[in-house]
Design an enzyme around this catalytic site. Structure first.
Site, short mmCIF file in Angstrom:
data_model
loop_
_atom_site.label_atom_id
_atom_site.label_comp_id
_atom_site.label_asym_id
_atom_site.label_seq_id
_atom_site.Cartn_x
_atom_site.Cartn_y
_atom_site.Cartn_z
N ASP A 146 1.11 -7.07 3.03
CA ASP A 146 1.92 -6.00 2.46
C ASP A 146 3.08 -6.65 1.68
O ASP A 146 3.48 -7.78 1.98
CB ASP A 146 2.55 -5.14 3.56
CG ASP A 146 1.50 -4.62 4.53
OD1 ASP A 146 0.33 -4.54 4.15
OD2 ASP A 146 1.88 -4.32 5.68
N SER A 147 3.64 -5.94 0.77
CA SER A 147 4.84 -6.36 0.05
C SER A 147 4.79 -7.80 -0.43
O SER A 147 5.77 -8.52 -0.40
CB SER A 147 6.08 -6.18 0.94
OG SER A 147 6.34 -4.81 1.10
#
Lengths: 728, 728
Positions: free
Chosen positions: B318-319
């Site tokens: 993620d991210s």
């Protein structure tokens, strides 16, 4: 049949040596005209038997002696050599390599530097003329100063040594050393003089001929043959103008139009100007230029025929380039009649709809020949010509319900029918059926739906009722399939171009427009859909209560945010692979709908990654998660999408319903069709008759609507026809 | 196992309240590190048990209180409104209509005229800014002076109210009124200060943490949600930079690069900048700009972690935007380790191949969670987590034969494993298998074929070992399938961009280049293939004895006379529908060939109207008249075409053979593979060991080649592994 019909309007192929058979069959089939065919002659006995006489001529291959003496006046065309990879900064290309040498030789007479071009097909750029030279002796082009590991081609002018129809028949039938006919180029003044002289002479010698049957005029459709038997037909297109090219024409064009057509305008990266592809402006100019010449010289020929008291009919099949019967100038020829050979209904519509002639005749299949198109036996052991004839007739008959045709006929070697008495009986039956149907068209035609159907293509009305060639040649062309379905349906049909729409909007009486084809095709329109004006006009028109049907990749072109430029109306669009990350609306397929009422599981070819725009698109059929049939309301109009269309009885019904639905004409459907899709119905109000045909091999029962609103149940035998009074 | 291996390198998810289980499993699985997970905590008892401690943090959603107090500093992005049809010369558009309001609100703070754009999507042109106004109260854009029956969209800046991973977990697990986390934008100076302050504080409070496990850095991949539950995920792309956009960044970019990024540079006609599509030059600039920022602030965070005596690992999932581990600047972060979650072999290669970190760890699947990715039960009644684990392990293990990985681990709620003792045993087994394989990589790696494989894409090495996302998300992406096959094969693999080729030619040690994808994709390269320089270099290189493998629509772009720009090497090209009239070479399929020796009827997806150029193309497989697998000799090299590729054991073997054939390496194959395609073999020369794995559910017998050239027959149990001495 309980009708009183004169048994005429039939053209019989006669044959010398079979005089009795000829006259017997003429009587049996109700012939009023006897014709010759390729390879047959008519004896004096036949000629003088009181029948009308058609005689076939093909002007450009008629005087082969003259052609042999004038091989610098044969027809020509541009070809692109096969690409050759450069491994160095120079390269030698043999332009003819890979082509059939019996068909082509190099034009060495006219300066290659005037007409030829060399291309780097890796970069796509032309090689400057200074960089190549033609070696006349070696018949090669030597190119220097080029980029290694690029591939190069030469566009060159080729002279054609063998007229293609002669070549095809000769090779297919193994004619050995029978003379090869050549096609002369009528643009050369000497050729023109000789053609006219030959024609005049011919007229003088054929006193008993009543109709001169021109095997079209001067230019055949394009057909390039290769030297490799595994790829014999390198390019074949029924409508292309490739064979109209020659130095005289090229120079004259430049004078007339003020700009020059280059070899690449014809070669077009090796794609040539296939009729399936959208035409360029330059190519349209060239067509106009050729059409003008064909009309001018054609008219001179026809006038001469008239001068000798004969009629001039054109057989629309070979050498018909520039004769387009739906061209605006076609009536200028002054033909008395047109003859169209037909396998299918759309071809019958094509022949039957021609304006500017008195007589429209269909030549039915099978041709009286031992073998058929793909070499299968017809009039030979193992053949079943009656079955063949019935299959073709079922295709064609539907169309004859909708359009009046004046005559039918056969072609070929009559003696071949002798061992097939059932065939002779069958032709008798269908010739009577034809006459009956013809009689119904007198006065008012058959009843149609209130709204017309418009077919929108890049070609518009020029190619009414035809794409390019026969259905069996390109069965994957959706529009040909659509035309075949439409040919027997109770809709009036009009063919529209994008210019028509731009200049005049959609004609008042059109209720539904169909756009069908793959993105690259002329049938779709391709770049025409980048014109916002077109989208604007059609969007407004649909919003106002009309229908738009898109098939396959309708209105598709890579432009702005959508691929289908009318996606807002169709309710679907197609992902070419660059919208993978966009979500897909999760639709449900509607279980019952007016469009799919007769065919709950329609057979529709899928078209890749079609997705629906949103919940306002109703999905009527889908395959592997992609919709294949949808409907969407837009304003008070509708859009219908089908991911493909193949002609069948079931799909014809599906299309009928789709059109009625798109055009808000659902309620009219019962007044022009029956409730059994294997039958078709035509109401002739002028005659007070209803004709019901059975297109299937099984007995059918159908309820049809009578004038008082009551229903009448009719039984029709397999493939048969029934006639009822409109008011029982 | 007869090896002496230290039982460590395993990261265990601990859980408060299950201290005994945590410590028991740590022992059983050989854990040396205990971690927390989303939703779990570690008790003091665990923290003080002498294990290393990983603690997970996600900087941009960690201080939700601050975020709530600073909603003008949340992350933003551009969106395109749904198109709206004009029926008049003015129109009102509600930009947010159709979007998920819990995720997005309008950015009303920054002047819309500075950032927003309005487009006529019918014409494709922008509507001048004078023609529209934003109504702040109604949250609509009013457009005047436009063309009726055109459709319009608004590109606008949206503020995001809910961090996407929080949103997904919250909604999927029905978390009700549990707090919604927000993502703050670190470009705002105040945000930056707060992030660093928060991190410092966190470090102080987490003394026992040995490794800070960053759930990547600042920006999530793009994920736009819609309001309609039937199309919730409007756009989702694993690699796109859409969420890095905001006024601060836009203004700063203009200052740095001297030109302005417009909303349309991101919106891109609604296609956004999906990673599957070829990137524009501007978009590459933006990526560089963001990458630079992420590294600069990221490094500051990592330095702080180091200052407190902890290590900094990055969890790459993620991210992770701007953190690309194969970006040239990735080592500048100063991470100590990288953790990659893996479903497949290619992901293991991705994780294992990262440079610039000391530790490469894989988080295995299944995640210890009641349900799996599609909601199916895993650690719940009806689930079979052992079977799941074995499926993932068989995928991943192949890759571990080829690339060294330092650690493995699990994630989730440990207590869920209690009812599944067979799962606990299985993890014990595979963790030992992992350690054994890891030990073999010490010193010299496994034996490979002499020639390397190059993967040529528009992204090059930046996206080594990944296209965009997981295999199960886009199973139709050929290259992902190819990477999965390659992940366990005895070829060294290098990822090349077109710039690499242009600037440096093909690297010396590469023997075979693969180009795989649909024409529109970045994996194919699209417009890059218009560059004659690229074609030139590769053509020469193949002619010199190398191999080029094209899959699906390789080298395809609409340019010059060919669609596949390397058709001269591949021996095939594709007709998009505009070459209908060109003849098709009639090929025969070769009954036996080196490439198809193990798979005489290969399962290859068809790719439309593929045709062979001429008789020099050997067709090894075909479907419905179109070739699906071909080979062609070019100079002393070869081209191989496959119309598609889907990962399977059989197709992996087919690809192995295709590479060996293309690269003239047929004779080497026996020295790195066995004769049974359901097994794979790795020779570790440094260790004198041969590892044989069975990828199938049946017992397999395979003959492998020993050092002295003799063959050794080895039996391997289903999914099992065998180790042999290289010199028996």
């Amino acid at each position: 049949m309980n009708q009183e019909i004169i048994r005429d309007s039939f053209t019989l192929p006669g044959e010398e040596g079979y005089e009795k058979l000829t006259l017997d069959m003429a009587k049996k089939w109700g012939a009023d005209v006897i014709r010759d065919s390729d390879g047959t002659k008519l004896s004096d006995e036949i000629i003088n038997s009181g029948y009308g006489i058609y005689s076939t001529i093909c002007l450009i291959r008629s005087d082969n002696q003259w052609a042999k003496e004038n091989t610098d006046k044969l027809q020509q065309n541009f070809l692109m050599s096969f690409p050759v990879m450069a491994e160095d900064d120079s390269l030698e290309i043999e332009p003819l390599k890979g082509y059939f040498r019996d068909q082509f030789r190099l034009n060495k007479k006219d300066d290659p530097k005037e007409f030829w071009q060399v291309f780097d097909r890796t970069s796509g750029k032309e090689v400057p003329k200074e960089k190549w030279i033609f070696n006349e002796e070696k018949e090669t082009v030597f190119i220097t100063g080029i980029t290694p590991w690029h591939k190069y081609t030469v566009n060159f002018l080729a002279v054609r040594l063998w007229e293609e129809i002669s070549m095809y028949n000769h090779i297919t039938n193994d004619w050995g050393d029978k003379e090869r006919l050549m096609a002369v180029e009528p643009r050369y003044p000497e050729t023109r003089v000789n053609i006219l002289k030959w024609l005049e002479n011919w007229c003088l010698e054929h006193e008993s001929t009543t109709v001169v049957r021109f095997t079209s005029m001067f230019y055949n459709f394009a057909w390039f043959w290769g030297s490799d038997a595994k790829n014999r037909y390198l390019f074949s297109d029924w409508g292309s103008y490739d064979f109209t090219v020659n130095p005289v024409a090229l120079r004259e064009f430049e004078k007339t139009y003020g700009y020059k057509m280059t070899s690449e305008d014809f070669v077009n990266q090796g794609k040539y100007n296939a009729t399936h592809n959208p035409p360029s402006k330059k190519y349209r100019d060239w067509m106009e230029f050729v059409n003008s010449f064909v009309i001018e010289l054609g008219k001179e020929c026809i006038d001469m025929v008239h001068k000798y008291g004969k009629k001039a009919y054109v057989f629309y099949d070979d050498s018909w380039i520039g004769v387009e019967p739906y061209g605006k100038r076609f009536p200028e020829f002054g033909f008395d009649g047109i003859i169209k050979c037909v396998f299918n209904g759309f071809e019958a519509r094509l022949g039957g709809g021609v304006q500017g002639v008195d007589v429209r005749e269909l030549r039915l299949h099978p041709y009286l020949f031992p073998t058929g198109l793909t070499g299968e036996p017809t009039f030979a052991p193992g053949g079943n010509p009656t079955l063949d004839a019935s299959r073709f007739w079922v295709n064609v008959r539907r169309a004859l319900l909708r359009v009046p045709v004046d005559r039918i006929g056969l072609g070929g070697y009559l003696h071949l029918v002798e061992p097939f008495p059932d065939f002779c009986d069958y032709i008798e039956k269908i010739s009577d059926e034809f006459r009956l149907l013809k009689s119904f068209h007198e006065g008012k035609g058959p009843r149609s739906m209130s709204g017309k159907v418009g077919i929108l293509t890049a070609w518009g009305s020029l190619r009414s009722w035809i794409c390019s060639g026969h259905l069996h040649e390109h069965p994957e062309v959706d529009l040909t399939n659509v035309l075949e379905a439409l040919s027997g349906l109770p809709f009036e049909v009009e063919f529209l171009s994008f210019d028509d729409i731009r200049e005049n909007g959609v004609p008042e009486d059109i209720r539904v427009i169909i756009n069908a084809g793959c993105a690259e095709s002329a049938w779709n329109g391709k770049d025409e859909w980048k014109d916002e004006k077109v989208v604007e006009i059609l969007t407004k028109w649909v919003a106002g209560g009309n229908g738009f049907i898109g098939i396959n990749e309708p209105t598709a072109v890579d432009h702005s945010s959508q691929f289908f430029q009318m996606s807002h109306i169709l309710g679907v669009d197609k992902d070419l692979g660059n919208k993978k990350c966009m979500g897909r609306y999760q639709f449900d397929v509607e279980e019952s709908h007016f469009v799919t009422e007769d065919t709950p599981e329609p057979q529709i070819p899928a078209c890749g990654d079609i997705f629906v725009l949103d919940g306002n698109t109703r999905v009527l059929a889908a395959e592997k998660g992609a919709p294949t049939l949808t409907s969407r309301t837009f304003g008070t109009g509708r859009g219908v999408y089908m991911s493909g269309f193949r002609f069948s009885i079931e799909n014809t019904r599906l299309l009928t319903r789709a059109i009625c639905h798109a055009g808000n004409m659902e309620e009219e459907m019962g007044s022009v069709t029956g409730d059994n899709m294997y039958t078709e119905v035509a109401y002739y109000e002028g005659k007070g008759k209803v004709v019901i045909i059975n297109n299937s091999g099984e007995q059918q029962s159908v309820n049809i609507q009578m004038k008082d609103g009551s229903k009448l149940q009719v039984h029709v035998e397999p493939y048969d026809i029934e006639i009822k009074e409109m008011q029982q």
